[in-house]
Design an enzyme around this catalytic site. Sequence first.
Site, short mmCIF file in Angstrom:
data_model
loop_
_atom_site.label_atom_id
_atom_site.label_comp_id
_atom_site.label_asym_id
_atom_site.label_seq_id
_atom_site.Cartn_x
_atom_site.Cartn_y
_atom_site.Cartn_z
N GLU A 83 6.22 2.63 1.99
CA GLU A 83 6.86 3.59 1.08
C GLU A 83 6.68 4.98 1.68
O GLU A 83 5.55 5.38 1.98
CB GLU A 83 6.22 3.52 -0.30
CG GLU A 83 6.36 2.19 -1.00
CD GLU A 83 5.60 2.16 -2.32
OE1 GLU A 83 6.06 2.80 -3.28
OE2 GLU A 83 4.53 1.52 -2.37
N ARG A 125 -6.42 -7.59 1.74
CA ARG A 125 -6.30 -6.23 2.25
C ARG A 125 -7.64 -5.77 2.82
O ARG A 125 -8.68 -6.42 2.61
CB ARG A 125 -5.84 -5.27 1.16
CG ARG A 125 -6.90 -5.02 0.08
CD ARG A 125 -6.43 -3.99 -0.93
NE ARG A 125 -5.31 -4.48 -1.71
CZ ARG A 125 -4.62 -3.74 -2.57
NH1 ARG A 125 -4.93 -2.47 -2.73
NH2 ARG A 125 -3.64 -4.27 -3.27
N LYS A 168 -3.81 5.34 -2.24
CA LYS A 168 -2.95 6.47 -1.86
C LYS A 168 -2.98 7.54 -2.94
O LYS A 168 -2.95 8.75 -2.64
CB LYS A 168 -1.53 5.98 -1.61
CG LYS A 168 -0.66 6.98 -0.87
CD LYS A 168 0.76 6.47 -0.67
CE LYS A 168 0.83 5.28 0.24
NZ LYS A 168 2.23 4.86 0.51
#
Length: 561
Positions: free
Chosen positions: A35, A260, A270
């Site tokens: 993104e 992850r 983020k």
Amino acid sequence: MSEQTQESSNFILDAVREDLESGRFSYVRTRFPPEPNGYLHIGHAKAICIDFETAQAFGGETNLRFDDTNPVKEDVEYVEAIKEDIRWLGFDWGDREFYASDYFEQLYEFAVQLIKKGKAYVCHLSPEEIREYRGTLTEPGRESPYRNRTVEENLELFERMRRGEFPEGACVLRAKIDMASGNINMRDPVMYRIIHTPHHRTGTKWCIYPMYDFAHGQCDSIEGITHSLCDLAYEDHRPLYEWFIRELGIFPSRQIEFARLNLTYTILSKRFLKQLVAEGYVRGWDDPRMPTLRGMRRRGYTPEAIRKFISMVGVSKKESVVDVALLESAVRDDLNLRARRVMGVIDPVKLIILNYPEGQVEELEAINNPEDPSAGTRKVPFSRELYIERDDFREEPPPKYYRLAPGREVRLRYGYIIKCVDFVKDPQTGQVSEIHCTYDPETRGGYAPDGRKVQGTIHWVSAPHALEAEVRWYDRLFTVPNPSQVDEGKSFLDYINPDSMKVITNCKVEQSLASAKPGDRFQFERKGFFCVDPDSDANRLVFNLTVTLRDTWAKIEQKIK
């Protein structure tokens, strides 16, 4: 398939290998779908490595596709930074650069197709009401009062949404699946929402934008992605992606999830990283304390070290937290092979060799890198007045201290054996301001012809030739191993380490560093690895501490204290 692929194994490679052998797919194509609403961090690096290296292992290819479906948060600045960081890591996507916005028209047609099948409807519930109607993990959801609109009514309303006839939040397009499903993601998820914000690529052409859960799988299908590799957070979303594929009858990409990356003393959210930047807790996205790739690059980490670390962590289906010391070890091992050795004094105190001729300067030969003979040697000036580390002298040395002390001999790196005969203190501070020594001229190179043993070796810089430098000494950004899990009533900000960066302005480095450029990496002998910061200019060298050396004395001293 390469020989290396046949020998290596993890559950993703095994799954891809099975798909090729069974004929499910005849080729391998993966994608990395960032993104463009922030900078990449070390967690993204793991995903990048898995995406690109999995495809490479089977002679396949990887697309770079930006998930630009929310114009409120996106910026072309992030697009360019993401591409730069991926290339820095050592990967390239060739001419396969795509954007979800490339497919807005096709995604719209997919939505219309679902409406015509009676599988999607326009809903006027507010976001809060949608959450309320969705139910809980233990209670089923309730159907929206707009769920049973006719196909014709839904087609008209969806077209009016596209034309911009409704304000933001007035309505959404939802998939019509199962409000009683045990998987909340299947309870009529939102497919489109209204956003009256210009898009960085499409301008004002669109005012409705697909949700990630709708765009993700369909974009994969449009591009013929064989293996959609995602982290475990998307495992519960997979049934939804597969439902869309079945209902639309499109190319069936296979989603495979992996754990992850989680690191101790590190935040990888983020949203939290943005907060650190916006509220001034760090100096920006490229602050060397940040886990962003550009922060690590500025600190002096190499892409080879990061990829080696990710390889060491491996690919797993089980969530875990990796000690950040493993990353630092990978960086240290990599720089040990490539960084040129120099001498830099972080906390200098002057040392005067009383019996060395005034005005005399010698050039001593120093090894640039003992791990790399091809790096050669350099000349370093030696004179009567030197700088040494303040911690390399003790007026009253503790046990097992082998450095300089009154009446004790040490070896100067590449130089001579010296003996402390006196020292001077500043009457105001009480600190040692000068150390007086004598040297043995027969010990050039640091070895005594009479065979006497000298245990300590210290580094130094010639005072008349020393360059002024600033050193930014970094420590963990947080004081606790897991700043994401905080005590009640506190936030992760309460655990920021106030000593995560110390600026030391009176450092002395050897003359050979006069030509050092931003990004150059060095090992300051006995101290650590350092990288020249972009803040350096013609009048001031600025070094970032990349990672310290393994210092056994520091551990001994800590126990003494």
